[in-house]
Every structure is written in C-alpha cells, then in structure tokens.
Design an enzyme around this catalytic site. Structure first.
Site, PDB file in Angstrom:
ATOM      1  N   ASP A 160       4.834 -32.968  27.762  1.00  0.00           N
ATOM      2  CA  ASP A 160       5.828 -33.910  27.247  1.00  0.00           C
ATOM      3  C   ASP A 160       5.335 -35.334  27.499  1.00  0.00           C
ATOM      4  O   ASP A 160       4.510 -35.553  28.375  1.00  0.00           O
ATOM      5  CB  ASP A 160       7.203 -33.693  27.902  1.00  0.00           C
ATOM      6  CG  ASP A 160       8.342 -34.166  27.001  1.00  0.00           C
ATOM      7  OD1 ASP A 160       9.068 -33.318  26.444  1.00  0.00           O
ATOM      8  OD2 ASP A 160       8.487 -35.411  26.828  1.00  0.00           O
ATOM      9  N   THR A 219      13.068 -33.569  15.754  1.00  0.00           N
ATOM     10  CA  THR A 219      12.968 -34.030  14.363  1.00  0.00           C
ATOM     11  C   THR A 219      14.321 -34.647  14.000  1.00  0.00           C
ATOM     12  O   THR A 219      15.070 -34.086  13.198  1.00  0.00           O
ATOM     13  CB  THR A 219      12.654 -32.863  13.403  1.00  0.00           C
ATOM     14  OG1 THR A 219      13.531 -31.755  13.714  1.00  0.00           O
ATOM     15  CG2 THR A 219      11.229 -32.396  13.517  1.00  0.00           C
ATOM     16  N   TYR A 241      15.398 -29.155  24.764  1.00  0.00           N
ATOM     17  CA  TYR A 241      16.135 -27.892  24.886  1.00  0.00           C
ATOM     18  C   TYR A 241      15.294 -26.707  24.432  1.00  0.00           C
ATOM     19  O   TYR A 241      15.141 -25.718  25.156  1.00  0.00           O
ATOM     20  CB  TYR A 241      17.439 -27.974  24.081  1.00  0.00           C
ATOM     21  CG  TYR A 241      18.445 -28.809  24.807  1.00  0.00           C
ATOM     22  CD1 TYR A 241      19.216 -28.256  25.816  1.00  0.00           C
ATOM     23  CD2 TYR A 241      18.569 -30.171  24.534  1.00  0.00           C
ATOM     24  CE1 TYR A 241      20.101 -29.030  26.529  1.00  0.00           C
ATOM     25  CE2 TYR A 241      19.449 -30.951  25.243  1.00  0.00           C
ATOM     26  CZ  TYR A 241      20.209 -30.381  26.236  1.00  0.00           C
ATOM     27  OH  TYR A 241      21.079 -31.152  26.953  1.00  0.00           O
ATOM     28  N   GLY A 263      32.430 -16.021 -12.782  1.00  0.00           N
ATOM     29  CA  GLY A 263      33.398 -16.166 -13.873  1.00  0.00           C
ATOM     30  C   GLY A 263      34.373 -15.022 -13.815  1.00  0.00           C
ATOM     31  O   GLY A 263      34.605 -14.454 -12.751  1.00  0.00           O
ATOM     32  N   CYS A 289      39.475 -13.606 -12.557  1.00  0.00           N
ATOM     33  CA  CYS A 289      40.116 -13.854 -11.258  1.00  0.00           C
ATOM     34  C   CYS A 289      39.585 -15.072 -10.504  1.00  0.00           C
ATOM     35  O   CYS A 289      40.357 -15.952 -10.125  1.00  0.00           O
ATOM     36  CB  CYS A 289      39.964 -12.622 -10.370  1.00  0.00           C
ATOM     37  SG  CYS A 289      40.871 -11.222 -11.000  1.00  0.00           S
TER      38      CYS A 289
HETATM   39  N1  LIG Z   1      18.581 -27.994  20.359  1.00  0.00           N
HETATM   40  C1  LIG Z   1      18.832 -26.892  19.654  1.00  0.00           C
HETATM   41  O1  LIG Z   1      19.810 -26.177  19.888  1.00  0.00           O
HETATM   42  C2  LIG Z   1      17.889 -26.459  18.568  1.00  0.00           C
HETATM   43  C3  LIG Z   1      18.022 -25.176  18.037  1.00  0.00           C
HETATM   44  C4  LIG Z   1      17.132 -24.763  17.054  1.00  0.00           C
HETATM   45  C5  LIG Z   1      16.181 -25.650  16.592  1.00  0.00           C
HETATM   46  N2  LIG Z   1      16.089 -26.905  17.095  1.00  0.00           N
HETATM   47  C6  LIG Z   1      15.014 -27.782  16.592  1.00  0.00           C
HETATM   48  O2  LIG Z   1      13.964 -27.800  17.552  1.00  0.00           O
HETATM   49  C7  LIG Z   1      13.364 -29.093  17.629  1.00  0.00           C
HETATM   50  C8  LIG Z   1      13.466 -29.629  19.053  1.00  0.00           C
HETATM   51  O3  LIG Z   1      14.834 -29.790  19.391  1.00  0.00           O
HETATM   52  P1  LIG Z   1      15.287 -30.178  20.868  1.00  0.00           P
HETATM   53  O4  LIG Z   1      16.784 -30.195  20.834  1.00  0.00           O
HETATM   54  O5  LIG Z   1      14.596 -29.347  21.868  1.00  0.00           O
HETATM   55  O6  LIG Z   1      14.733 -31.700  20.941  1.00  0.00           O
HETATM   56  P2  LIG Z   1      14.765 -32.680  22.189  1.00  0.00           P
HETATM   57  O7  LIG Z   1      14.951 -34.057  21.634  1.00  0.00           O
HETATM   58  O8  LIG Z   1      15.718 -32.183  23.232  1.00  0.00           O
HETATM   59  O9  LIG Z   1      13.305 -32.561  22.810  1.00  0.00           O
HETATM   60  C9  LIG Z   1      12.157 -33.017  22.184  1.00  0.00           C
HETATM   61  C10 LIG Z   1      11.118 -33.328  23.253  1.00  0.00           C
HETATM   62  O10 LIG Z   1       9.893 -33.646  22.631  1.00  0.00           O
HETATM   63  C11 LIG Z   1       9.245 -34.613  23.445  1.00  0.00           C
HETATM   64  N3  LIG Z   1       8.138 -35.230  22.703  1.00  0.00           N
HETATM   65  C12 LIG Z   1       8.162 -36.177  21.746  1.00  0.00           C
HETATM   66  N4  LIG Z   1       6.916 -36.492  21.362  1.00  0.00           N
HETATM   67  C13 LIG Z   1       6.061 -35.716  22.072  1.00  0.00           C
HETATM   68  C14 LIG Z   1       4.654 -35.576  22.124  1.00  0.00           C
HETATM   69  N5  LIG Z   1       3.843 -36.297  21.366  1.00  0.00           N
HETATM   70  N6  LIG Z   1       4.125 -34.680  22.988  1.00  0.00           N
HETATM   71  C15 LIG Z   1       4.927 -33.925  23.758  1.00  0.00           C
HETATM   72  N7  LIG Z   1       6.269 -34.027  23.777  1.00  0.00           N
HETATM   73  C16 LIG Z   1       6.834 -34.915  22.947  1.00  0.00           C
HETATM   74  C17 LIG Z   1      10.370 -35.537  23.809  1.00  0.00           C
HETATM   75  O11 LIG Z   1      10.034 -36.364  24.914  1.00  0.00           O
HETATM   76  C18 LIG Z   1      11.469 -34.534  24.120  1.00  0.00           C
HETATM   77  O12 LIG Z   1      11.439 -34.152  25.475  1.00  0.00           O
HETATM   78  C19 LIG Z   1      14.099 -29.947  16.588  1.00  0.00           C
HETATM   79  O13 LIG Z   1      13.378 -29.888  15.380  1.00  0.00           O
HETATM   80  C20 LIG Z   1      15.427 -29.241  16.424  1.00  0.00           C
HETATM   81  O14 LIG Z   1      16.005 -29.491  15.150  1.00  0.00           O
HETATM   82  C21 LIG Z   1      16.912 -27.317  18.088  1.00  0.00           C
END
Ligand SMILES: NC(=O)c1ccc[n+]([C@@H]2O[C@H](COP(=O)([O-])OP(=O)(O)OC[C@H]3O[C@@H](n4cnc5c(N)ncnc54)[C@H](O)[C@@H]3O)[C@@H](O)[C@H]2O)c1
Length: 444
Positions: free
Chosen positions: A33, A89, A13, A272, A275
């Site tokens: 990816d 993560t 995403y 504290g 209230c």
């Molecule tokens: N989804 C959200 O709304 C959102 C919002 C803010 C922050 N985040 C943070 O952003 C990060 C990513 O979230 P996401 O929802 O996009 O994750 P996701 O699981 O949708 O996508 C992660 C992508 O990374 C790819 N990947 C894994 N290993 C790889 C590598 N070695 N090389 C290249 N690609 C690789 C996976 O195949 C996957 O397509 C997380 O840490 C999440 O906490 C997410």
C-alpha cells in the site's frame, strides 16, 4: 497447502480481507500500500481496516508466517507469482471512474515485471479485482502493463479480471462462501493460475472473457439496487393503502417460478400483452391518486418504449426493400395481439411507407374467431391484410427479417435465407451460425 505467493496491491477493505483470507487458504501473501500505516499494521499482524473477525484472522495468519507487507512494489512482484490489484476506483465528479490509482499501480507492476520477466522461465499474472467498466482492462490497463514491462499480455504474462463480491460487515464469510467466482482472462494459462488460488473454496466457478467478468459485477450491483428500490416503492404504495408491505413481499418472494427466478431476466424484446402494460399504468394511477411518486415503476414503460424504438430504428433502413416479421403476438403460443410491441413496430413501419409481410402460426385470418378476429378487423385491419400463410411467404421477398418468437418452425424456415438478407433476432434462436443471411442479435 499451496506454494503460491500472492502480492496484494491496495490494503483497503477488499485488499485487507483478501490478504487474510488467501493466507488462511494456505497462500503466502505480501500486501502493498502507499499508506505506510497500513503496511506497518499488516507487518505487525494488525488489520488496516475494521471488519468483523478480521483482526483475529490477521493475527493468526501473521503468526503462521503467511502474511507480510511492503511499500516496495518491485519486491512484491519479484517475490510473488500473482499480483491482485485491489486499489480504489472512486467516482469522479461526472460519474466516471477515477483511474488514477489503477493506472499508477499498473505502471508500478509493469516496471517490476520488466525485471522479473527478464529472468529465465519466469511468468506473472496480474489480476484486477477492483471494479472497472468493460474495456478498462483491455484498452487502458493492459497497454500500461505492456508499455512498462516491455512484454506482451497473454504471451509473456497474463492478465485477469476477477471481480470481488464481498460485502463489508460480512466480508470474511462472503470470501469463504461466495455466491460465485468469476474469472475473465487474456488466455488459458492466466485463467488457470487465477483459478488455482481459489482451491478450497466451494462455489460455482465461471471462466469467461474479461468483458463479461467486468459487466457481471455491474449487473449484480445494479440488480441489487433495483431490488432495494422495488421493495421500497412497493412498501410506499402499500403504506398508502394501509396494507402490510412485509406480508406482500413475503408472499411475493415465495414465488420461485416467476418472481425469484431466472424468469424474465434474459435480454430480448419489449414486454407487452394484455396485463403488464395495463397493470403498470393502473399501479401508477393508483399512486398518483394519493400523490405518491414511484420513479422506478414510472420508468418501466418508458424503458420498454426505448426497446421498441431501437428495433424500429434498425428496420427503417430496410423499409423500402421489404421487412418480414415472424411472430406478431406478444409471445409465442398465443394469438393475443393486445398491446403486442410488434404491432407497434409494424404500425411505425407502415406509417413510413414500408413494405411489410407478417407470419404468425397462431394468426391465420381464415381460422381466427371471436374477439381476436374482431380486434384485427376493427383495430388493426391494415395489419390483418399483411398476414401470410407461411414463413417462406414472408422470408422470400424480404430484405430484413425479424424473428419475434423462438419456435422450431421459424428456426427451420430461416435456413432458407440468402446472404443478401439480414436477420434481426429478438429471441436468440439456436444455431444462428447456420443461417445464410447476415445475423444481428438484439440485444447480445
Ligand atoms: N468495499 C467493498 O465492499 C467492495 C466490494 C466489492 C468490490 N469493491 C471494489 O474493490 C476496489 C477496492 O475497494 P476498497 O473499498 O477496498 O477501496 P479502499 O479505498 O478501501 O482501498 C484502496 C487502497 O488502495 C491503496 N492504494 C492506492 N494506490 C495504491 C498503489 N499505487 N499501490 C498500492 N496501494 C494503493 C489505498 O491507499 C487504499 O488503502 C474498488 O474498485 C471497489 O469498487 C469494493
């Protein structure tokens, strides 16, 4: 238009939305990816994920020649100026972050940088956009990047933490109108390079340390979770009382002075007074009467106790060498001692035989009248006897000095401290660096 090329690792995403939106800002973007169907989708101008408006934006930016993808990390790094890491993560079973993807991607980028940085005048910045706990970038990811590249972060290449604040469902709007952009970096050059890719976005920009940048994201999400839970607990309570919770919260939110405002959000000492503790207890009692559990509200006094206990534990070490308290009432500008957390601290210290002296400009026994004098004389006479006429009377003979109120009088008085003393500051007095004594800020 810009001539920066970005490689984006992880086309989930965050990565997919970032790829299309940074391309829209005029950058050339190479997505990477490990899942071949995501790479193929991007190569053909299709979105690897479902998100409002993303399919059209991907198609448009691909047609404009600004979007490409590969499964080859080396090619992506060689052809780009900055790598954005957007891999997942996820939570491990014990709640810790699963670092597998981050570690692997940093190894891959590091290995590619070994080649790139061997070229004359070359430079690269690695920007971590994945959400990671403080310390992760400095203690784990930077060493991986340095080991794999054979180069030094902050010197040969830059590393930045640039948390992502978008929400799925409104991700594109959030990208172009973010509440803020936060960049923590190893060095100025890395920060400036990262900042430059946001040209065209009109939002507050904060350049800070990597530690601050990573915790800001957790503070945001924790606060959002607290807001949802708070609203829901008020809602459950209202429902039991046959009161419209939406009207309650609409009026609540209209208060921009104390409710929807920075008020009460600065880390410091416990709450504290006459209230807050009383009304929280009454609310919880009201809930219990109708068999309603409010776990968030129920945790407030317990959390407050921890804050008081933490200060007591710090001060116990110095109990026989003298503890001086500047400010006894629950906040400055009042002589109200009811449920002042500092009174609790003093009582705990006295219970262990500590030598305590107190000064509070609003509490002079000779001038006190009415209910406050009565309260001191009947409820805490042992504390009343410890009150001193001036801050100096407290500071001079004390080993540890606690600053409970942020007043100019106390700031001035603290200039008289010695280097064999220690100051525990609960209010973050200005110009603390000019104090002679050892300085400890609770909690910053
Ligand atoms: N989804 C959200 O709304 C959102 C919002 C803010 C922050 N985040 C943070 O952003 C990060 C990513 O979230 P996401 O929802 O996009 O994750 P996701 O699981 O949708 O996508 C992660 C992508 O990374 C790819 N990947 C894994 N290993 C790889 C590598 N070695 N090389 C290249 N690609 C690789 C996976 O195949 C996957 O397509 C997380 O840490 C999440 O906490 C997410």
């Amino acid at each position: 238009m810009t001539d920066t090329t970005l490689s984006i690792f992880g086309l989930g995403y965050v990565g997919s939305v970032s790829a299309a939106c940074f391309a829209k800002l005029g950058h050339r973007v190479i997505g990477v990816d490990v899942e071949s169907h995501k790479v193929e989708a991007l190569c053909n101008g299709r979105s690897p994920v479902l998100e409002e408006g993303l399919a059209d934006l991907m198609r448009q930016e691909h047609a404009a020649g600004r979007l490409d993808a590969t499964d080859d990390p080396e090619r992506a790094v060689m052809e780009s100026d900055i790598s954005l890491v957007c891999v997942g993560t996820p939570s491990s079973k014990n709640g810790s972050l699963d670092m597998t993807y981050l570690n692997r991607v940093c190894e891959q980028i590091g290995e590619a940088m070994a080649k790139k940085l061997a070229l004359p005048d070359s430079y690269h910045v690695v920007v971590i956009r994945s959400t990671v706990l403080p310390g992760t970038v400095e203690q784990y990811l930077v060493p991986i990047l340095e080991r794999a590249s054979g180069k030094k972060a902050g010197v040969d290449f830059g590393v930045a933490q640039n948390p992502e604040f978008l929400r799925e469902g409104s991700a594109i709007d959030d990208f172009f109108e973010p509440p803020k952009t936060v960049i923590g970096a190893t060095d100025r050059r890395a920060a400036d390079c990262t900042k430059s890719i946001y040209q065209g976005i009109d939002a507050p920009m904060f350049i800070t340390s990597i530690g601050v940048a990573s915790i800001v994201k957790y503070a945001d999400n924790a606060f959002h979770a607290v807001k949802v839970t708070f609203g829901n607990e008020i809602g459950r309570f209202c429902k039991e009382q046959n009161v419209d919770s939406h009207e309650v919260m609409r009026i609540f939110c209209e208060d921009r002075k104390l409710n929807i405002s920075p008020s009460y959000l600065t880390p410091g000492f416990a709450f504290g007074g006459s209230c807050l503790p009383k009304d929280i207890r009454a609310l919880l009692y009201g809930a219990k009467r109708v068999d309603l559990e409010l776990p968030l509200m129920g945790s407030l006094l317990r959390s407050n106790e921890k804050q008081i206990r933490a200060l007591i534990d710090e001060l116990m070490v110095y109990r026989h060498e003298g503890v001086g308290i500047l400010g006894l009432s629950f906040k400055s500008g009042t002589d109200d001692l009811r449920e002042s957390p500092m009174v609790q601290v003093v009582e705990a210290l006295l219970g262990k035989g500590a030598e305590v002296r107190i000064h509070d400009p609003y509490l002079k026994l000779s001038e006190l009248v009415g209910s406050n004098l009565r309260y001191i004389m009947t409820e805490i006479p042992h504390i009343g006897n410890l009150l001193k006429e001036s801050a100096q009377d407290v500071i001079r003979p004390s080993k540890a000095i606690v600053v409970g109120h942020n007043t100019e009088v106390f700031q001035q008085a603290l200039q008289q401290t010695r280097d064999d003393q220690i100051v525990f500051d609960l209010v973050r007095i200005p110009e603390a660096e000019s104090i002679e004594a050892k300085y400890v800020g609770l909690y910053w």
